[in-house]
Design an enzyme around this catalytic site. Structure first.
Site, PDB file in Angstrom:
ATOM      1  N   SER A 176       0.831  -1.202   0.000  1.00  7.31           N
ATOM      2  CA  SER A 176       0.000   0.000   0.000  1.00  7.31           C
ATOM      3  C   SER A 176       0.865   1.251   0.000  1.00  7.31           C
ATOM      4  O   SER A 176       1.903   1.305   0.659  1.00  7.31           O
ATOM      5  CB  SER A 176      -0.896   0.012   1.238  1.00  7.31           C
ATOM      6  OG  SER A 176      -1.526   1.278   1.386  1.00  7.31           O
ATOM      7  N   TYR A 203      -2.070   5.619  -3.983  1.00  8.47           N
ATOM      8  CA  TYR A 203      -2.965   6.765  -3.838  1.00  8.47           C
ATOM      9  C   TYR A 203      -2.223   7.909  -4.490  1.00  8.47           C
ATOM     10  O   TYR A 203      -1.134   8.273  -4.038  1.00  8.47           O
ATOM     11  CB  TYR A 203      -3.216   7.080  -2.364  1.00  8.47           C
ATOM     12  CG  TYR A 203      -4.165   6.130  -1.681  1.00  8.47           C
ATOM     13  CD1 TYR A 203      -5.519   6.110  -1.999  1.00  8.47           C
ATOM     14  CD2 TYR A 203      -3.713   5.268  -0.693  1.00  8.47           C
ATOM     15  CE1 TYR A 203      -6.397   5.246  -1.355  1.00  8.47           C
ATOM     16  CE2 TYR A 203      -4.583   4.405  -0.046  1.00  8.47           C
ATOM     17  CZ  TYR A 203      -5.930   4.398  -0.381  1.00  8.47           C
ATOM     18  OH  TYR A 203      -6.786   3.549   0.255  1.00  8.47           O
ATOM     19  N   THR A 259      -6.028   2.827  -6.592  1.00 10.63           N
ATOM     20  CA  THR A 259      -7.250   2.872  -5.787  1.00 10.63           C
ATOM     21  C   THR A 259      -8.017   4.116  -6.161  1.00 10.63           C
ATOM     22  O   THR A 259      -7.543   5.239  -5.960  1.00 10.63           O
ATOM     23  CB  THR A 259      -6.928   2.867  -4.293  1.00 10.63           C
ATOM     24  OG1 THR A 259      -6.266   1.643  -3.984  1.00 10.63           O
ATOM     25  CG2 THR A 259      -8.200   2.958  -3.461  1.00 10.63           C
ATOM     26  N   LYS A 274      -8.801  -0.188  -8.916  1.00 12.20           N
ATOM     27  CA  LYS A 274      -9.399  -0.821  -7.728  1.00 12.20           C
ATOM     28  C   LYS A 274     -10.538   0.019  -7.178  1.00 12.20           C
ATOM     29  O   LYS A 274     -10.433   1.242  -7.087  1.00 12.20           O
ATOM     30  CB  LYS A 274      -8.335  -0.994  -6.646  1.00 12.20           C
ATOM     31  CG  LYS A 274      -8.863  -1.591  -5.345  1.00 12.20           C
ATOM     32  CD  LYS A 274      -7.746  -2.006  -4.397  1.00 12.20           C
ATOM     33  CE  LYS A 274      -8.301  -2.547  -3.084  1.00 12.20           C
ATOM     34  NZ  LYS A 274      -8.800  -1.507  -2.185  1.00 12.20           N
ATOM     35  N   HIS A 323     -13.991  -1.539  -0.939  1.00 19.93           N
ATOM     36  CA  HIS A 323     -13.060  -1.066   0.089  1.00 19.93           C
ATOM     37  C   HIS A 323     -13.435  -1.647   1.456  1.00 19.93           C
ATOM     38  O   HIS A 323     -13.355  -0.971   2.481  1.00 19.93           O
ATOM     39  CB  HIS A 323     -13.066   0.472   0.129  1.00 19.93           C
ATOM     40  CG  HIS A 323     -11.714   1.065   0.434  1.00 19.93           C
ATOM     41  ND1 HIS A 323     -10.919   1.681  -0.506  1.00 19.93           N
ATOM     42  CD2 HIS A 323     -10.983   1.119   1.583  1.00 19.93           C
ATOM     43  CE1 HIS A 323      -9.789   2.110   0.050  1.00 19.93           C
ATOM     44  NE2 HIS A 323      -9.801   1.768   1.321  1.00 19.93           N
TER      45      HIS A 323
END
Lengths: 370, 370, 370, 370
Positions: free
Chosen positions: D123, D147, D173, D242, D266
């Site tokens: 992540s 992100y 994402t 995603k 999520h």
């Protein structure tokens, strides 16, 4: 939780008639006298027990509308299947290890079933030998349920023994090539407190102190249509394929030589998150088209359930856990009390539904509840 | 649980108006003063009580959409059925053994119903005699509900007596040729603490200290269309066939001479796992096609329920348990309080729904709730 | 329960910003400080409160699918209705007797609403006078909700006064010609602890110490399309008909001159057993076909709810109970906190759903949840 | 509730194999050792947590019918995706801040995943640096979840770093341009107790002591198809988008250059009141038509769930919370225990369902449960 102490497993031993107001509460009553690990083994399901619950709940998806001007009195619940005349359209389901419930083991169940007047199913995982069970059956009809060995010579020997014992049909359990995810057994580290004489031929050891996983791992894990054909050809007996939930499997089984379809999800003990067994019955019956008889199990607790199963395509149903709880609570007399209850309750339903015979039940259309 | 002591069954005896905020809580309040066995007999259903619960819940499957520009004020709930003008579209349902609820027995109920201004149904299993009930009715209209004897001569005598008493219709209960599986009664070993004078003609004994099973066993268990015709021909009175849940039965009843259809599942006391009675009403009404009036019962607890039943095909509804609880709590005044409540609540619903008359209710289309 | 003592009804008086994590818990918090009878009046519904619960639950029957590649940032929740630009697509719903929640009465609510930047609805059953409310509004837009008198001259006088006060639309509440079956109020023997100055023209007494039933009984119980036309013609203002749940009523209202449709089931306080208000919105919007704006209320508790209502045909929604709880907990600042919460929550949903504007929300298709 | 004290956040540190009877109870067990604020952050959902619950429940809307004559033994759960051969059809989902669960942070998870033999997702909100994670991965395959920054130069730098680290795919994402309404975090005033080195390039501060809201506000809030194209062109790596729940978004993503679709809501942490992620999978798969692989997450807790997702269109699934709970309970060994459990449970289901390979699962038709 503690490990079940297999050495001193004390199953109940009392023999007496029992009061059966309903069979659901028998579970609670049995739970008070059957040792913890054995009781969880008997009563538990797999995973979240969603399917276990659905097996009972799904009967309420359809309702029986009473037919009140049907001119019915003293309904007749007797029927016949594969040439056996039986007192009522239900038989004993094959269940492993009755000794968990009562010291009389399968012999106790067999006597209760025989005294009632219907067919006993003997499990390959019986804790009693054929000759012990015969003491209870005393010549009454029996079917033999097989978990196949990986070795067909052993299968032949087992079939030979069952035939010699008088079995008039073979029930091939096809849905359990390994154990469902039974979390209670895992937590309890449950192992059988006694051996399994019938399949000891193919078990390393006798089955005693083994988990279900161990035992399944030693049985045949690869069931195919050829196995149906093999059993049919070798035994010369009618073969039921048990564990059918998909219509396609029913067709395959019949084409492979099955003489009967046994709709079951193994009492919610194998694949969880699956529909209630009753939800699958109608579509399977449509696929079978009456070519062979259909036995149904998984969830039968009331006369209404028997009626609904028959009205949805079953020819007879099989009683599992309630009979075992009856055995725990009263030995063979307890088993008979449970079967008597079902017959009385079914007849009440037949009368209220306006059906004189089992054939009338089969011709009934159920109401789709909201 | 202990056996109900029949010898000293102490039913309530107070006579007073009661506050009815809703009828559901009357059950709880009655349960505090009515002897255990009698209360369970009144309030209980069969089996899992699935259908008992569905009888009430199923009203929520359809919703009333208010019509807010309908120019309605002071709605009129009066209607008529079979020539009787009644104050509201509901009547008293036939219920056995009101003496379980109150020492005034059926006479108390009758007076409450008569003072309210609607029709009393007298059960064949009444604990009071016709002349005692007449003290309460005081000339007000009544229908007679019959459980037939196996012997038609006895049936004729009973019908003669009912006619002599002034009954203007016969309600043939056809759904109860034997008792549903009422587990509470079984556990309580419930027997009636007093006799049943009207049917004592065909009972061995009077009904006192007998279970419902015993009593049903002595009544006729084989009801057919011929029985409808027989009662119609012999009595010359309009015949309702009560206990209709299947549209086919409605048609058969009408063809056999019934002058009315009584949709009911006996308050969830017979076949369990069946739909809520309200779920079956619409399809039955479609089968009846307005040829005869339809009475509906099983589950009515609010004005909304009455409205929804009428909008789904009923001409009038019948009130059962709530009236009996009213009787327990306040004798005839309690019964009247309950009927007054229903009328007030119905009128409120009529006003909010924008319906001036009972006919307007019948022409309302309900909304299928999610 | 005890009777609410009207003489010493002590509503909260604190003025402060409040933390709003969610509006559902505001009810519980308000219940701790608002006197018992007043709180039950505000929070309760009719009958079984089935519809009250459905109002909130029914939003979950449809789901918002996020649109994640929509290139959206800083969504704009502002909109306009009938010429008023408002900060967000929600306004204050008309609610009676805010003085039950807070000593600042409607003036407090009005200030919170005005400071937030949307439209205040003033109820005819306000406990404050127009001039008192103006102190809070300070020139901000307001609509006036009317419960009509039986006497149109009085209606004219009320409308005149509302117009003089600056109302830019009239909301005709048509679904409450009498009170729903609010059992909590019945048990509490609830009466208003203070008067209703706006409708005191047609009330015997001022409204003080009267129950809602008394007050409704003195207002007009017979609402028709002519009333819509009358109000429209006399006032020259746009008329919303409030309480629409049936598509047919929407059409009738528009044909009678309504300039807007207000979809509402009165917060589940009138007909119980009816669908959630949200369940009726889509079919009403289809009937309206965009001819007039639609306001929606009953059940809005979250930004997701506002979004779903707008995506189902509403132009704006109205906030009821949550604002009143905000008033109880923090006076005008509490009301503003609630409105700020809704705006923040709605914008979060808009961003996650990929919608830049209110128009984008309206063009969104919702997913039918299982 | 108290504010989480970030200075002395004491995450667990034990490393050991754990017993996994089921993954649902891991949550409870982890909740006993993970600090309050961190546990709520991990386990919580948005709003009413309706969607969080639906994510798991919705798997029961479809059932697996066993195929019992399929001649299957020793099923093979291995598969491959984007050129990686993996041991089983599930990978590690990208999750922020593993340090909340265990002091080994992402390095612990990475080692467990690598030792099991599947793909690690790293992540952008990792609390560990790439080089620390590599200590756990030891060359094993990894994907990088981004992100995006508002500044594409920063995005390039992050992508460069991820590529240098060996990432073979980028997961964009897109469903979280701001935080869902996570009430538990709001109540706990939750802030991260440690920094986020990967995205510290675009954070004012490092991420330490910041709330998720703060962090999201500094990342890019405006995701468009151009971002997909940009990432694809710049990185030369396959891009997964995603957070896809709408079929339309899947099509847009593919047209913009996505090499894979990641169906997810999520974990129920963004839009509440939305359907369970599993409910949306089938229609998305129909829209994708096999053009690119589909990864599915949100709600996987059992082997049955993996099977059902694959049978509904997913190519692999991603494991989120259960792995994190495993990390909390046993460090990398705990993570591996969880992955081992899933593989064992999936193989059991494959065997019982009569499916030899992952391809067989994909060709299975599920039963629509009642």
């Amino acid at each position: 939780m503690q490990q079940t102490k297999t050495m001193d497993y004390n199953a109940p031993s009392e023999v007496k008639e029992i009061e059966v107001v309903n069979t659901l509460e028998l579970e609670e009553r049995a739970g008070q006298i059957v040792p913890h690990g054995g009781f969880h083994y008997m009563s538990g399901g797999s995973g979240d027990e969603f399917t276990l619950r659905k097996n009972i709940e799904s009967f309420n998806y359809k309702g029986i509308l009473p037919r009140v001007l049907a001119d019915v009195e003293h309904p007749d619940s007797s029927t016949s299947i594969l040439g056996h005349d039986i007192r009522a359209p239900f038989i004993m389901a094959p269940i492993a290890a009755h000794g968990l419930a009562h010291q009389s083991k399968e012999a106790g169940t067999a006597r209760g079933v025989a005294e009632f007047g219907t067919i006993m199913s003997i499990s390959a995982y019986s804790g009693a030998k054929f000759e012990e069970i015969e003491e209870g059956l005393n010549g009454s009809p029996r079917w033999f349920q097989i978990y196949m060995s990986k070795d067909d010579e052993i299968n032949k020997a087992i079939v030979d023994e069952a035939k010699a014992d008088g079995a008039t049909a073979i029930i091939l359990t096809a849905d359990s090539t390994l154990s469902g995810n039974r979390e209670k057994d895992i937590r309890n580290k449950f192992v059988y407190p006694f051996g399994m004489p019938i399949v000891s031929r193919y078990l390393t050891g006798t089955g005693e102190k083994m988990s279900l996983n161990n035992i399944y791992a030693q049985s045949k894990q690869k069931i195919s249509p050829q196995d149906v054909t093999f059993l049919s050809d070798y035994s010369g007996l009618p073969i039921f394929v048990k564990g059918i939930q998909a219509p396609e499997d029913a067709i395959i089984a019949i084409e492979a030589g099955a003489s009967g379809i046994w709709v079951s999800n193994h009492g919610g003990r194998q694949l969880d998150g699956a529909p209630g067994s009753f939800e699958t019955l109608e579509v399977i019956a449509e696929a079978v088209q009456g070519r062979v008889p259909i036995v149904f199990d998984s969830g039968i607790r009331r006369g209404e359930h028997i009626f609904k199963a028959l009205a949805s395509g079953a020819d007879v149903v099989a009683i599992g856990r309630p009979a075992l709880y009856g055995l725990a609570l009263g030995g063979w007399k307890g088993v008979k009390s449970v079967f008597d209850y079902f017959d009385k309750d079914l007849k009440r339903v037949m009368q209220l539904a306006g059906t004189q015979t089992v054939e009338d039940i089969k011709n009934t259309t159920l109401f789709k509840n909201n």
